[in-house]
Design an enzyme around this catalytic site. Structure first.
Site, PDB file in Angstrom:
ATOM      1  N   HIS A 157       0.796  -1.225   0.000  1.00  0.00           N
ATOM      2  CA  HIS A 157       0.000   0.000   0.000  1.00  0.00           C
ATOM      3  C   HIS A 157       0.833   1.281   0.000  1.00  0.00           C
ATOM      4  O   HIS A 157       0.982   1.910  -1.035  1.00  0.00           O
ATOM      5  CB  HIS A 157      -0.997  -0.016   1.156  1.00  0.00           C
ATOM      6  CG  HIS A 157      -1.979   1.104   1.093  1.00  0.00           C
ATOM      7  ND1 HIS A 157      -2.886   1.207   0.071  1.00  0.00           N
ATOM      8  CD2 HIS A 157      -2.204   2.152   1.917  1.00  0.00           C
ATOM      9  CE1 HIS A 157      -3.619   2.289   0.256  1.00  0.00           C
ATOM     10  NE2 HIS A 157      -3.227   2.882   1.367  1.00  0.00           N
TER      11      HIS A 157
ATOM     12  N   GLU B  60     -10.013  -4.516   4.734  1.00  0.00           N
ATOM     13  CA  GLU B  60     -10.578  -3.443   3.913  1.00  0.00           C
ATOM     14  C   GLU B  60     -11.211  -4.062   2.677  1.00  0.00           C
ATOM     15  O   GLU B  60     -10.898  -5.199   2.305  1.00  0.00           O
ATOM     16  CB  GLU B  60      -9.475  -2.470   3.500  1.00  0.00           C
ATOM     17  CG  GLU B  60      -8.431  -3.095   2.595  1.00  0.00           C
ATOM     18  CD  GLU B  60      -8.100  -2.247   1.381  1.00  0.00           C
ATOM     19  OE1 GLU B  60      -8.983  -1.482   0.959  1.00  0.00           O
ATOM     20  OE2 GLU B  60      -6.987  -2.360   0.867  1.00  0.00           O
TER      21      GLU B  60
END
Lengths: 964, 600
Positions: free
Chosen positions: B157, B203
């Site tokens: 990320h 997520e």
């Protein structure tokens, strides 16, 4: 009286020699043999603490033990083993037993009983494991003895229930290595026994310790390697192991599944939770594909590698590996590859992408989407995108292998390979370019793919560019725009990296000859109306223009209508290029021109046989040399040498053979000439000066023989004998000349000695070939050997002289394939007038680029030599990484040479050349007695030297004085 | 029944303002403390009053964990710790700790200085807040207190992004934060071991998307930039300062290096420079390529990328400029855009999503005439390109991670409700794992099976192992022993040892039983018949006929006696100890059936 006296002298002489030899031998024996076991025994008895004993054992282990004394040593070790309380010492002893039983020439069956015996009483797990290892060593040493193998397997089975993983590991290893493969027993029994071992090992697939599970799988693989057929039932067991928690288990399980899938590719297995059935190899393929997205990269590499070798998999499954259904916000989306293809087929290639161009189209049925495909889906998509480059390389390799066996798959994987050209790691890029080249027979590049491929031409890495040129040499392009695009990009490459010139020309040559019809419509544009080349007559030295011409001429070879489009100057340029770059420009049949070349091309095939014949005939003629008078012989040799040299120039295929034989004949000629010298008839003191010629001849023969031995690839043992024989003759000649020219016997004595030694070596090395050397110098010499040994130097010289004169000329058998090593320095070109300036005392790097042909092992043999004007020579060893291997027999050296010198007042030229270094001991066939690891006497006599094998190139340099 | 309770204060069926409360085995943990981009009022921060109305937060929370430095994951931290008041530990990784305050300060500046908000946290508060931070390393197990431990896993990320495993006793929860399963040019892929947590909170930004290979995207991007530059055009790439910007920089930098290009690349300065410095430092957090080559050259020491100066925008000739902010709504990127928009040779590449109403969104949707402030009309002639470089896992990636961790339950956060619904269904269908997707403020309660560790004595274990013939891992097995509960820990020992420890004497317990048999023969013969009968049936037991006329089977004694009253019946006395209960009862039932008729 005199004879008697002489005899006595010689007797004494021989006696001394023999005594010396004997002494050395006995000394050696006394030193080594008894010391081993006895000293060990004493040491071990002396040892007061386990640490001491361990030290002694460690020291002992450093020295090798002869086969004869192994048993004694083993007995002593065993004796101490029984007494020893400390497990670490017992462990060391056990490991020593294993090492000793591996000694060549020692049969370890005698210690097996003891080993098994101590195994039963041992308590320490570590020692147990080590003992089992020892048993393994014993077992592998006696592969024929069935009874022992059975017994060892029994022992292993007993200890399988041990609580220590180490012991279980070793047991499984033992089972894997020795598990029954009986031949003597009847078939039923064999079947029983085999199943047994497999079942036992299979039971340990569910052991609680991952290390034991791994060992069990490895043992199973070992069984397979030894030729035991594994049962299909193992497949299901192995599949369960794929979800093991430990990576080494998974990695081994992947291997096992692969093995089973290769054994039973066609058997049918059911798909769980459905009624369908598929082939085992497909199922296994799916499972291994799934492992490509495993959590551990070790497993991923393993899986990706194995995929490549599963060629039996059905194409349906194979193509799934490249499949990935895209989706955006629950709507079906096309991949970039699909879009590119569509754009291409709809004819509007290279439109810029608009916002929403990739907008998803149809709605996806939520129920139908399967996020975790069980099968092979997208395995390569994942593999090629992996985080670790090891996995990516493995995936590319696997793609390559699969694509080579399936053309349809090759077509499909093209997009992915092209994508890999942009990988961040150069190795991966290079690998994918090579892969693409390997499968290029099966594919045709679309224009958009070609575009991506060509974009890589701007890469700053030379390796990448050259690999790409090679790739372009053998790709198929579908459209004329493609060819044009390729040409434009290659020319761009040429302007950006002028050093790529040769590689680009070569590339265009193949591109032209592969696509004549596609080039044809481009010709007018390329030759005149192209914006780059719109002058009336382009500059003939422009590499870009030459590149275009190479493309066109090669296309014109198979396209007879093309020359009609040429303008006048094109024809002129053709003639020029055909001469200057004949390897790039083919012979064309041009209208209205009588060209010799047109006659040449068909003649090449038909002339081959006569020239071969000519070679044979002229060589045979030479071998009648014996019967001619010296004058006639000389003439004959001279003519033949001349003929051979010319033949070599004309016929490149025969150049190696012709050169090789010519060199040999030249040696003979020199020898004959030297023996013809008048000096032999004159009294000794008078010919001091004249002897120059003879000694020079001897020296030259030596040099030539080294060239013959080391500069040609494909020289066989037969030739080596002859070459060495010639060298021996040269040495004899040298000896005679020295004997004649020097006064005093002292130096002569040594020389004689040395020569006789060499004769001795010759006899030993080539003992098998001696029968072929009838009537030769050596043959006669060996007959006289006893006499020579006992003669005085002067006598020896006399004998040598007569034998040398009388000996027959040896027939040189021609090897089948022989090539002369050659090298061409491409860079530096040696044309520059601008001196390379640098501050004296500092270094300047000079780029050297050379092609080497037919050089064996160039990493070790090729050196670069720099000769400074003051005679100072510098030898540089290029790094092994500087050598590339673009094709069989070809090498390329790209390296940097550092030059340095003190300040000069004027710029001056240094010479750069390539040398081939040799080591005369390397070629000598090894006799069995030399392999004993002793220092061979050969080392002293081995001669190292170098042969220059490229034309020297001059480089203009100017070291400036340092400014203060 | 023990349970795990999860309540999202933010990011429940929503993107932004990540803040999730987890109570596990009596410990309360707050995961992330983010702000919401879409709001400027109180809704931008999570409602911390949910945790406690009037008590101190510190008493109710054991720790706070921040997954990475994006503001929607850490934006509310100073407010939470300094203004609401929290003094407990805050855990984050080292890069997050380094970069987080830069972003917070920037955020504060915009809010206070530009928008003129009052009652906002101050610079000092940010500093004070950061003092409470405890930095953790990857895969380092940190003991928060005696029972609670946390461990960080790599998440991709952005630099320093981590997934956290929270563990109390045998119960554990994994929180992923934002993560990426495909590696990019500067970061690797997320990785977790088979930790089998009770709950995985993941997520789900791209729950309904399966993305194409990143290679095509990269190639397209590079090709476009290269072509434009080759034709003498200028390329504008509006970016946000951190994350994607670094990836694009590396991409262009390596491409320039490979292709030997000389066209200048500029990066508009600002907080980027500071952040780039940290990128250079935290090499272990980057991908394989950068880690392998940084000794020769740190990839973040850009050779071709230079700092941008306002004056450069007017320079003639091709150039590439990275400018902030990413959506072209203000600042430097908009200024440059205005200057270059008129030339069709130039190009603007939007590397990410643009919010409606921004200039970026307008040009992406094809608008060619833009009204600027002051009623100016700007005609856009330059080429407009869109490239999606996103660093979230797609649906496949999420499934892959769930597969890697093998959780018992999955909980989805950080995504839109509609998309979550789809993924939830898929997870339940394909992985057979129950899945939850609570809205903000909604509590999910998961019952967990309590496992109690029991220590077993080695002697007992070895004895049992010696009895079992084949090892069978992962299968329950019956074991005889004594469970000792002492000082709230449990031990399983052999009965002898238990007796010894407790200082008790062993009691012999014997069962005896009489079996009546119709047999007219003598006792001796009866015993002999019993012996031969048992011998033939109980092959694997040791049956013995003793000289005194009794029969033993293992330790069971059988005696035949003749009762005086009835000579036709014999009584067999069977006696066994408690330990041999199984065999003894079997024997009696066997004998009760009677002896087979002996061949006379």
């Amino acid at each position: 009286m005199a004879a008697h006296l002489k005899k006595r002298v010689y007797e004494e002489f021989t006696k001394v020699v023999q005594q010396q030899q004997e002494e050395i031998a006995t000394k050696k024996l006394r030193l080594t043999k008894p010391s081993k076991s006895a000293a060990l025994h004493i040491d071990l008895c002396k040892a007061t603490s386990p640490a001491d004993a361990l030290q002694y054992l460690l020291q002992f282990a450093r020295k090798p033990v002869e086969a004869e004394s192994v048993e004694g040593v083993v007995r002593i070790l065993l004796e101490h083993y029984y007494k020893e309380n400390d497990p670490s010492v017992r462990l060391k002893i056990a490991s020593l037993l294993g090492l000793l039983s591996k000694t060549t020439g020692f049969s370890p069956d005698c210690i097996m009983d003891d080993a098994i015996n101590i195994l039963q009483n041992e308590k320490s797990h570590q020692v147990l494991a080590q003992l089992l290892d020892t048993l393994l060593a014993i077992g592998t040493k006696l592969p024929e003895n069935q009874a022992i193998q059975m017994r060892l397997v029994d022992v292993a089975c007993q200890h399988l229930t041990d609580t220590s993983h180490g012991v279980r590991n070793k047991c499984l290893q033992l089972l894997g290595n020795l598990g029954s493969l009986e031949k003597s027993v009847t078939k039923d029994a064999e079947g029983l026994a085999t199943r047994d071992v497999q079942k036992i090992i299979g039971d340990y697939f569910s052991d609680q310790d991952p290390r034991v599970r791994t060992a069990a799988i490895k043992a199973m693989l070992q069984l397979h390697e030894r030729g035991l057929k594994l049962h299909q039932t193992i497949y299901n067991q192995a599949c369960k192991l794929l979800s093991d928690d430990y990576e080494q288990v998974r990695s081994a399980a992947v291997q096992l599944i692969w093995v089973v899938s290769q054994l039973y590719p066609e058997s049918i297995v059911p798909i769980p939770s459905s009624n369908e059935e598929i082939r085992l190899v497909d199922d296994a393929f799916g499972k291994i594909c799934h492992m490509v997205s495993d959590g551990s990269w070790v497993v991923r590499v393993q899986a990706a590698k194995l995929l490549g070798s599963m060629e039996q998999v059905s194409s349906h499954f194979l193509e799934q590996t490249l499949d990935k259904k895209l989706m955006s916000d629950l709507r079906r989306k096309r991949t970039a590859h699909e879009r590119a293809k569509e754009l291409y087929s709809s004819g509007e290639f290279s439109s810029g992408r608009k916002w929403g161009d990739d907008a998803p189209k149809e709605e996806v049925d939520t129920g139908a989407v399967n996020l975790i495909e069980s099968g092979a889906c997208g395995a390569f998509v994942h593999g090629l995108e992996d985080e670790m480059y090891e996995v990516r390389i493995a995936a590319v390799e696997a793609l390559c292998m699969l694509a080579q066996s399936s053309p349809s798959f090759a077509e499909k994987c093209l997009d992915f390979l092209v994508d890999m050209f942009n990988d961040e790691i150069e190795e991966v890029r290079l690998q994918s370019i090579h892969t693409m080249r390997k499968i290029s027979n099966n594919i045709t590049l679309r224009e958009d793919q070609l575009d991506t491929v060509l974009a890589v031409l701007e890469d700053s890495s030379r390796d990448i560019r050259e690999a790409l040129h090679e790739l372009l040499c053998c790709t198929n392009v579908s459209t004329k725009e493609g060819i044009h695009l390729a040409l434009v990009e290659l020319l761009k490459n040429l302007t950006k990296y002028p050093t790529d010139r040769d590689s680009i020309w070569k590339c265009l040559k193949f591109l032209g000859s592969r696509h004549p019809t596609l080039v044809l419509p481009l010709v007018p544009e390329l030759l005149s109306t192209h914006p780059f080349f719109d002058t009336a007559e382009p500059d003939m030295d422009d590499p870009a223009y030459i590149a275009v011409l190479v493309l066109i001429f090669n296309a014109a070879k198979t396209c007879p209508t093309m020359p009609a489009l040429f303008s006048d100057h094109t024809f002129r340029h053709y003639a020029y290029l055909r001469d200057s770059l004949s390897h790039l420009v083919p012979a064309l049949r041009l209208p209205g021109r009588k060209l010799v070349s047109s006659a040449v091309s068909p003649s090449i095939i038909s002339q081959e046989d006569p020239s071969q014949q000519f070679l044979q005939q002229s060589l045979e003629r030479v071998y009648s040399l014996q019967h001619l008078d010296p004058q006639g012989a000389q003439e004959l040799l001279e003519f033949t040498i001349r003929d051979l040299q010319r033949l070599g120039e004309l016929q490149s295929e025969l150049a190696g053979v012709a050169d090789f034989s010519a060199t040999y004949l030249r040696c003979q000629l020199l020898l004959i000439k030297a023996l013809q010298e008048k000096l032999w008839n004159v009294a000794a003191p008078l010919y001091l000066k004249q002897s120059d010629l003879a000694s020079a001849a001897a020296k030259q023969i030596m040099e030539e023989t080294y060239k013959m031995e080391f500069m040609y690839s494909g020289v066989e043992n037969k030739q080596v004998v002859i070459i060495h024989h010639m060298r021996l003759q040269a040495k004899a000649l040298q000896l005679i000349v020295t004997a004649r020219t020097t006064r005093g016997l002292d130096p002569l004595f040594g020389m004689c000695e040395k020569f006789l030694q060499e004769v001795d070596f010759f006899q030993r090395y080539f003992i098998t070939d001696l029968p072929h050397l009838q009537d030769s110098f050596v043959d006669k010499l060996l007959d006289l050997m006893p006499r020579l040994m006992t003669s005085k130097p002067a006598e020896v010289v006399k004998i040598l002289q007569t034998t040398l004169r009388q000996s027959a000329f040896l027939h040189l058998p021609l090897p089948e394939q022989i090539h002369k090593a050659s090298a061409t320095i491409i860079e530096p070109a040696g044309e520059s007038d601008n001196p390379l300036r640098f501050t004296s005392g500092l270094v300047v790097a000079l780029d050297v680029d050379a092609t080497l042909e037919h050089v064996q092992d160039p990493q070790n043999t090729v050196k670069v030599q720099v000769l400074y004007p003051d005679g100072q020579a510098q030898m540089i060893h290029p790094k092994p990484a500087d050598f590339r291997n673009p094709g069989p027999g070809r090498h390329r050296l790209i390296t940097q040479v550092y030059l340095s010198h003190t300040a000069w007042t004027e710029p001056c030229q240094v010479e750069v050349r390539l040398l081939l270094s040799y080591n005369s001991s390397a070629r000598i066939p090894k006799c069995p007695w030399m392999e004993g690891g002793e220092v061979s006497p050969q080392v002293e006599t081995s001669i190292e030297g170098t042969i220059p094998f490229s034309k020297p190139v001059k480089v203009y340099i100017m070291p400036k004085p340092a400014r203060r | 029944m023990p349970e795990i309770r999860v309540t999202p204060l933010g990011a429940g069926q929503d993107v932004g303002r990540s803040c999730i409360l987890v109570s596990i085995a009596g410990k309360n943990v707050m995961l992330d403390c983010g702000m919401h981009m879409g709001f400027n009022d109180d809704r931008r921060f999570p409602d911390f009053s949910y945790i406690t109305q009037n008590g101190r937060l510190t008493d109710f929370l054991d720790c706070v964990i921040i997954s990475h430095f994006h503001l929607d994951h850490c934006g509310a931290l100073p407010y939470f710790s300094e203004m609401v008041g929290y003094d407990g530990p805050i855990y984050m990784t080292h890069p997050t700790q380094a970069i987080c305050p830069i972003l917070l300060e920037d955020y504060r500046k915009i809010a206070v200085d530009k928008k003129g908000e009052a009652n906002f946290f101050t610079s000092q508060m940010i500093k004070d807040c950061m003092k409470k931070v405890v930095a953790v390393h990857l895969h380092q197990t940190v003991q928060v207190d005696d029972e609670l431990e946390i461990k960080a896993y790599y998440a991709g990320h952005v630099l320093g992004a981590a997934m956290f495993q929270i563990k109390v006793g045998s119960e554990s929860v994994v929180y992923t934060g934002d993560y990426n399963m495909t590696p990019d040019r500067h970061l690797g892929a997320a990785w977790i071991d088979k930790c089998r947590p009770n709950l995985l909170i993941t997520e789900s930004t791209y729950a309904t998307t399966i993305r194409d290979s990143k290679r095509c995207r990269e190639r397209d991007f590079l090709k476009k930039v290269h072509e434009t530059v080759e034709h003498g055009g200028k390329v504008l790439i509006p970016v946000f300062a951190l994350g994607r910007a670094q990836e694009l920089c590396i991409l262009l930098e390596t491409f320039w290096e490979r292709m030997n290009l000389k066209v200048p690349i500029y990066f508009s300065t600002g907080l980027t420079e500071k952040a780039n410095h940290y990128y250079k430092l935290f090499i272990p957090w980057t991908n394989q390529k950068i880690r392998k080559t940084f000794v020769q050259r740190n990839m973040f020491e850009f050779k071709h990328i230079k700092a941008f100066d306002r004056a450069f925008a007017d320079n003639p000739g091709p150039m590439v400029v990275f400018a902030t902010p990413g959506m072209l709504h203000a600042g430097q990127s908009l200024q440059i855009f205005r200057k270059w928009a008129g030339n069709e040779k130039n190009m603007v590449i939007m590397p990410g999503y643009c919010v409606q109403g921004t200039v970026g969104h307008k040009i992406l949707s094809g608008q060619r005439k833009l009204e600027m402030e002051g009623r100016q009309v700007l005609e856009v002639k330059m080429q407009v390109e869109y490239m999606s470089f996103s660093a979230h896992a797609d649906a496949k990636g999420i499934m892959q991670l769930v597969g890697q961790a093998e959780p018992e339950n999955v909980l989805l956060v950080h995504g839109e409700a509609k998309k979550m619904e789809f993924l939830k269904q898929k997870i339940e269908q394909e992985l057979r794992v129950s899945c939850y997707m609570p809205a903000n403020g909604e509590t999910v309660t998961l019952p967990t099976s309590l496992s109690i560790p029991v220590g077993i004595s080695l002697g007992l274990l070895k004895r049992e192992m010696a009895q079992g013939l084949l090892p069978e891992a992962k299968k329950p097995r019956l074991l005889h022993g004594t469970l000792i509960m002492k000082d709230s820990n449990f031990r399983l020992v052999s009965s002898e040892q238990a007796l010894k420890e407790l200082g008790l004497a062993e009691h012999q317990l014997r069962f005896t039983c009489r079996v009546h048999l119709h047999d007219t023969r003598k006792e001796q013969e009866t015993a002999l018949r019993v012996y031969s009968h048992l011998k033939s049936i109980l092959k694997e037991h040791c049956v013995q006929h003793l000289p005194d006329g009794s029969v033993t089977v293992e330790s069971i004694l059988i005696q035949a006696a003749a009762p005086s009253e009835d000579p036709g019946t014999k009584v067999l006395l069977v006696s066994w100890t408690y330990q041999d209960e199984e065999l003894g009862s079997f024997l009696t039932s066997l004998l009760k059936k009677g002896l087979p008729q002996a061949p006379s």
